[in-house]
Scaffold this active site. Structure first.
Site, short mmCIF file in Angstrom:
data_model
loop_
_atom_site.label_atom_id
_atom_site.label_comp_id
_atom_site.label_asym_id
_atom_site.label_seq_id
_atom_site.Cartn_x
_atom_site.Cartn_y
_atom_site.Cartn_z
N LYS A 43 0.37 -6.54 15.40
CA LYS A 43 0.92 -7.55 16.32
C LYS A 43 1.34 -6.94 17.64
O LYS A 43 1.17 -7.56 18.70
CB LYS A 43 2.06 -8.31 15.64
CG LYS A 43 3.45 -7.90 16.00
CD LYS A 43 4.48 -8.83 15.39
CE LYS A 43 5.82 -8.13 15.23
NZ LYS A 43 6.41 -7.61 16.45
N ASN A 76 4.18 2.05 19.91
CA ASN A 76 3.42 1.55 18.76
C ASN A 76 1.92 1.49 19.06
O ASN A 76 1.09 1.81 18.21
CB ASN A 76 3.93 0.17 18.34
CG ASN A 76 5.10 0.29 17.38
OD1 ASN A 76 5.61 1.39 17.15
ND2 ASN A 76 5.54 -0.81 16.82
N ALA A 79 -7.50 9.55 8.67
CA ALA A 79 -8.60 8.58 8.56
C ALA A 79 -8.41 7.75 7.30
O ALA A 79 -7.84 8.21 6.32
CB ALA A 79 -9.92 9.33 8.49
N GLY A 80 -8.87 6.52 7.32
CA GLY A 80 -8.72 5.68 6.13
C GLY A 80 -9.06 4.23 6.42
O GLY A 80 -9.92 3.93 7.26
N LYS A 119 19.10 -15.71 1.16
CA LYS A 119 19.03 -14.27 1.45
C LYS A 119 20.44 -13.72 1.69
O LYS A 119 20.81 -12.66 1.17
CB LYS A 119 18.16 -14.08 2.70
CG LYS A 119 17.68 -12.66 2.90
CD LYS A 119 16.89 -12.53 4.20
CE LYS A 119 15.41 -12.47 3.98
NZ LYS A 119 14.64 -12.10 5.19
N CYS A 167 3.93 -4.55 12.23
CA CYS A 167 4.20 -4.09 13.60
C CYS A 167 2.95 -3.72 14.40
O CYS A 167 2.66 -4.35 15.40
CB CYS A 167 5.16 -2.91 13.56
SG CYS A 167 6.80 -3.40 13.03
N GLU A 206 9.30 1.40 7.79
CA GLU A 206 9.54 0.92 6.43
C GLU A 206 9.21 2.06 5.47
O GLU A 206 8.26 2.80 5.67
CB GLU A 206 8.68 -0.31 6.13
CG GLU A 206 9.19 -1.52 6.88
CD GLU A 206 8.29 -2.75 6.71
OE1 GLU A 206 7.58 -2.84 5.71
OE2 GLU A 206 8.34 -3.60 7.61
N LEU A 224 12.54 2.44 13.43
CA LEU A 224 12.52 2.80 12.01
C LEU A 224 11.16 2.47 11.39
O LEU A 224 10.44 1.60 11.88
CB LEU A 224 13.64 2.08 11.24
CG LEU A 224 13.64 0.55 11.14
CD1 LEU A 224 12.63 0.03 10.16
CD2 LEU A 224 15.01 0.07 10.76
N THR A 255 11.16 -6.34 18.48
CA THR A 255 10.15 -5.88 19.44
C THR A 255 9.72 -7.08 20.29
O THR A 255 9.22 -8.07 19.75
CB THR A 255 8.94 -5.29 18.69
OG1 THR A 255 9.43 -4.24 17.86
CG2 THR A 255 7.91 -4.74 19.65
#
Ligand code: NAD
Length: 434
Positions: A263, A208, A252-253, A35, A260, A155, A153, A121
């Site tokens: 967890k 969150n 809704a969905g 990476k 994030c 994604e 932030l 986090t």
């Protein structure tokens, strides 16, 4: 002042590039050597709009460098941002082994005062564990400070979120650490909130979990809408017009996913319960979220009855639009359920097919990956919309209908206008709308 960033995943890479863009000298480090080589050559291993251009710009400026020599990076830096993963254990608690590993490495390489900043986090009280670990494993009398600077932030808009944050939370317990961190973010001084470390750690988990609850709340209302003549989209709009509520995250969905929210809700629930606090509200939010895919599959069965050997197209695999991240994506569960019932799947996503192929490899029979949404619709008995990418909103549905075996559209994100698609001849169902 030299800044190190440990971990160059979604958060770490954006943090390293963003801090260099602020004008700082930054050293990014990761234990994944491949990476690091890729990033150092100016290539971004993830899909994140605008990130590669900014990476290349800052590499060229000489302000940004990457290395897999973790010890060197620790020794050469004054402030170390820790951005490694904190994935969940089976019991919901956060796996802190990557944080411990970095803390030990910093301890072994402590060669002067440093500020170790938790950006990952982490559960409230983590800073005491980091301090203890550094104290246990350091080989000198030198000291360091630990601070918390959680990252908010998202994604898909990570670069702009980092460069133009709503708020910067800095949790510190020394003036020296506070001055260094405020200095790093001086261009956004008006957005800084200074707290103690426990408070900063908790602000991230509390934020969150609150957003996840908002999603579960509107999904609960969507269930109620389905039993009445109410329309959840209009209910959400009507609620959101109240500035005390706000319209964001009232969608809704298929529920929340990603690396994030699931967890972090679990981790906060576990921390609270371990400390004797009742966390039933979060448990209920999680239960509502877990129900979403089951209810969606029920809609598919209501349309197709038996799923065995039915051809089903799936639009959208990433956990949300504008990212290639499939961690905890609702699509994973949808695919698992449909395959278990014997369906044949045609899958398409603008960015997330490569990671999905690692989980569900193409076999040309049960699982076929397609080059476009139209190809995913070809010959299918039903088309499911799972992630609301912009390109799906602009689909030429007349063409889509022509290539499908049966014009059945099941919209898990309320992207289409029910009256308009029905007028085109589709049998259409969505979430919380008759
Ligand atoms: P990620 O898995 O994409 O990246 C983690 C990186 O850390 C990997 O590249 C891994 O190789 C590296 N790493 C692991 N152990 C290491 C070690 N000992 N030394 C150096 N590198 C090491 O994770 P992510 O999505 O960037 O998340 C990182 C943290 O930020 C998590 O705690 C997450 O909850 C939090 N967070 C994530 C987001 C998000 O949208 N992804 C947003 C805010 C906060």
């Amino acid at each position: 002042m030299k800044i190190a960033v440990f971990g160059t995943g979604y958060v770490g890479l954006v943090t390293a590039v963003g801090l260099a863009e602020f004008g700082h000298q930054v050293l990014g480090a990761d234990k994944d050597g491949d990476k690091i080589r890729m990033i150092a050559s100016g290539k971004v291993p993830i899909y994140e709009p605008g990130l590669e251009e900014l990476l290349v710009k800052n590499l060229k400026s000489g302000r940004l460098e990457f290395s897999a020599d973790l010890g060197r990076v620790a020794r050469e830096s004054d402030v170390i941002f820790v951005c490694v993963g904190t994935p969940p254990h089976d019991d919901g608690s956060a796996d802190m082994s990557q944080i411990e590993e970095v803390s030990r490495l910093i301890a072994a390489n402590l060669n002067g005062y440093k500020v170790v900043v938790e950006k990952s986090t982490v559960p409230v009280r983590t800073s005491s564990w980091i301090k203890r670990t550094i104290a246990l494993y350091k080989k000198t009398d030198l000291t360091c400070d630990v601070a918390s600077n959680p990252e908010f932030l998202r994604e898909g808009s990570a670069v702009s979120d980092f460069l133009h944050p709503d708020r910067i939370i800095i949790g510190v317990e020394s003036e020296r650490a506070r001055d260094m961190l405020v200095g790093i973010y001086r261009r956004h001084e008006d957005r800084i909130l200074i707290t103690n470390i426990d408070t900063a750690e908790l602000i991230k988990h509390a934020s969150n979990s609150f957003l996840a609850l908002k999603i579960s709340y509107i999904n609960m209302i969507a269930d109620l809408c389905e039993k009445t003549e109410a329309d959840v989209e209009l209910v959400a709009r009507g609620m959101g017009l109240d500035p005390r509520i706000g319209g964001l995250f009232l969608k809704a969905g298929l529920g929340y996913g990603g690396s994030c929210f699931p967890k972090d809700v679990k981790a906060l629930t576990k921390i609270g319960e371990d400390l004797g606090v009742s966390m039933g509200l979060l448990r209920e939010g999680e239960r509502i979220n877990a129900e979403r895919v089951r209810l969606f599959i029920h809609k598919v069965k209501q349309a197709l009855w038996i799923l065995k050997d039915k051809n089903i197209g799936i639009l959208g695999l990433s956990f949300k639009p504008e990212t290639d991240d499939i961690r905890e994506a609702p699509s994973l569960k949808v695919i698992r359920h449909l395959l278990a019932e014997g369906a044949r799947l045609r899958l398409y996503d603008p960015q997330a097919m490569t990671p999905m192929k690692q989980v569900y490899p193409e076999d040309g029979e049960r699982i076929v990956y397609c080059d476009s949404a139209l190809e995913a619709a070809r010959g299918v008995n039903a088309l499911l919309l799972v992630t609301e990418w912009e390109e799906f909103k602009r689909l030429d549905l007349e063409k889509v209908k022509e290539v499908m075996a049966n014009p059945i559209l099941i919209d898990g994100r309320n992207v289409f206008d029910p009256a308009a698609v029905r007028a085109m001849g589709f049998e259409y169902s969505s979430i919380g709308r008759k």
